[in-house]
Design an enzyme around this catalytic site. Structure first.
Site, PDB file in Angstrom:
ATOM      1  CD  GLU A 105      -3.086  -0.954   2.156  1.00 49.85           C
ATOM      2  OE1 GLU A 105      -2.869  -0.223   3.144  1.00 49.85           O
ATOM      3  OE2 GLU A 105      -4.155  -1.563   1.988  1.00 49.85           O
ATOM      4  CE  LYS A 186      17.457   7.068   5.504  1.00 48.40           C
ATOM      5  NZ  LYS A 186      18.894   7.121   5.669  1.00 48.40           N
ATOM      6  CG  ASP A 225      -2.876  -1.242   9.878  1.00 49.72           C
ATOM      7  OD1 ASP A 225      -3.325  -2.407  10.036  1.00 49.72           O
ATOM      8  OD2 ASP A 225      -2.145  -0.923   8.934  1.00 49.72           O
ATOM      9  CG  ASN A 230       2.568  -0.516  12.117  1.00 47.47           C
ATOM     10  OD1 ASN A 230       2.722  -0.804  13.289  1.00 47.47           O
ATOM     11  ND2 ASN A 230       1.463  -0.757  11.450  1.00 47.47           N
ATOM     12  CG  ASP A 242       3.075   2.349   7.615  1.00 49.38           C
ATOM     13  OD1 ASP A 242       3.453   3.292   6.888  1.00 49.38           O
ATOM     14  OD2 ASP A 242       3.391   1.171   7.406  1.00 49.38           O
TER      15      ASP A 242
END
Length: 301
Positions: A105, A186, A225, A230, A242
């Site tokens: 995704e 990052k 989620d 994640n 995420d």
């Protein structure tokens, strides 16, 4: 996908982006945009449109199909080009780098700016559009929904969550967003699923992540989620990423989703470190988090 688009950016002219943007506008109303409608949407002459259609089709940025009429639509590469162009024009990014992660995704790449950043392209709806339309509530009330809309809404939703949570919650710092793309800090670290914790680290790391979920709840969001895929772990702690499926705490199912997040996370630790995890009632942990009273799985009743 976008790896093939980045080298094209210096070849494309302003009028090419007018064309792509015009087709994007037309796709709000139909999947395939009739050729005769494109001058209206792009504000280019019919002659210039014909020239630009060939240029962009040759570069894989649009598709052509003859149905009852000749129509065009953006490919995902065309949508990538529009997002990249906007981020470059805003001086958010300067150069495109190596992939950091490619998933079902989303695709994430390193980009150059004032420091190395991460550029995430949402892909929701591109390969499993019908399934995504059923599952994502931000598409459930739309009569005509394109994959661009689905991916853009996912990016907007994640960016809004990151803006609300950072810096109180350990999430990547959001930098910019356009269409289906997000530029963010990052994060250096290793995914939790790839990390081998020492015995004495297991409970503290689990507690640390659960405390982050509690802070997120205090700030008004449930991740919705959570999994071992994640969370980044490094020497400074844990970072949760995420967030496109995040829901506000006033959502009618927020507590149910929080309980599922806790169960997913604790379930992973139970499977990987069965001898280090005490008996835990995940529903009680979730309620404690919602009440702002969580401290440790070892002290939760």
């Amino acid at each position: 996908m976008v790896q093939n688009v980045a080298p094209l950016m210096t070849e494309l002219e302003p009028e090419d982006f007018y064309l792509l943007s015009g087709i994007e506008q037309g796709m709000r109303f139909s999947e395939w945009v009739a050729t005769e409608k494109i001058p209206e949407f792009s504000r280019l002459t019919p002659e210039n449109v014909d020239y630009r259609l060939d240029r962009c089709e040759d570069r894989g940025l649009i598709e052509r199909k003859t149905i009852q009429y000749q129509g065009f639509k953006l490919t995902f590469e065309g949508y990538d080009a529009l997002a990249l162009h906007a981020l470059i024009e805003r001086d958010t990014i300067e150069a495109f780098g190596a992939p950091l992660g490619v998933g079902k995704e989303s695709d994430v790449f390193e980009v150059k700016s004032y420091k190395p950043l991460a550029l995430k392209f949402h892909r929701e709806g591109y390969t499993n559009f019908r399934e995504v339309m059923k599952e994502r509530e931000y598409t459930s009330d739309k009569d005509h929904v394109s994959w661009q809309y689905t991916a853009r809404k996912a990016a907007e939703r994640e960016y809004d969550a990151l803006e609300a949570l950072y810096p109180d919650v350990s999430v990547p710092r959001p930098i910019d967003q356009n269409r289906h793309a997000i530029v963010m800090e990052k994060i250096d670290g290793t995914e939790l699923c790839r990390t081998k914790l020492e015995d004495e680290q297991v409970v503290p790391i689990l507690d640390l992540i659960l405390v982050e979920l509690q802070t997120a709840y205090d700030e008004g969001y449930v991740h919705a989620d959570m999994s071992e895929y994640n969370v980044f772990v490094n020497t400074e702690g844990a970072t949760i990423f995420d967030w496109p499926q995040a829901v506000p705490t006033e959502h009618e199912n927020s507590d149910e989703l929080l309980a599922r997040d806790v169960e997913n996370l604790v379930g992973y630790f139970r499977r990987k470190y069965p001898h280090e995890i005490p008996e835990i009632d995940t529903d009680v942990v979730a309620r404690t988090i919602a009440d702002g009273e969580f401290e440790s799985v070892e002290t939760t009743p």
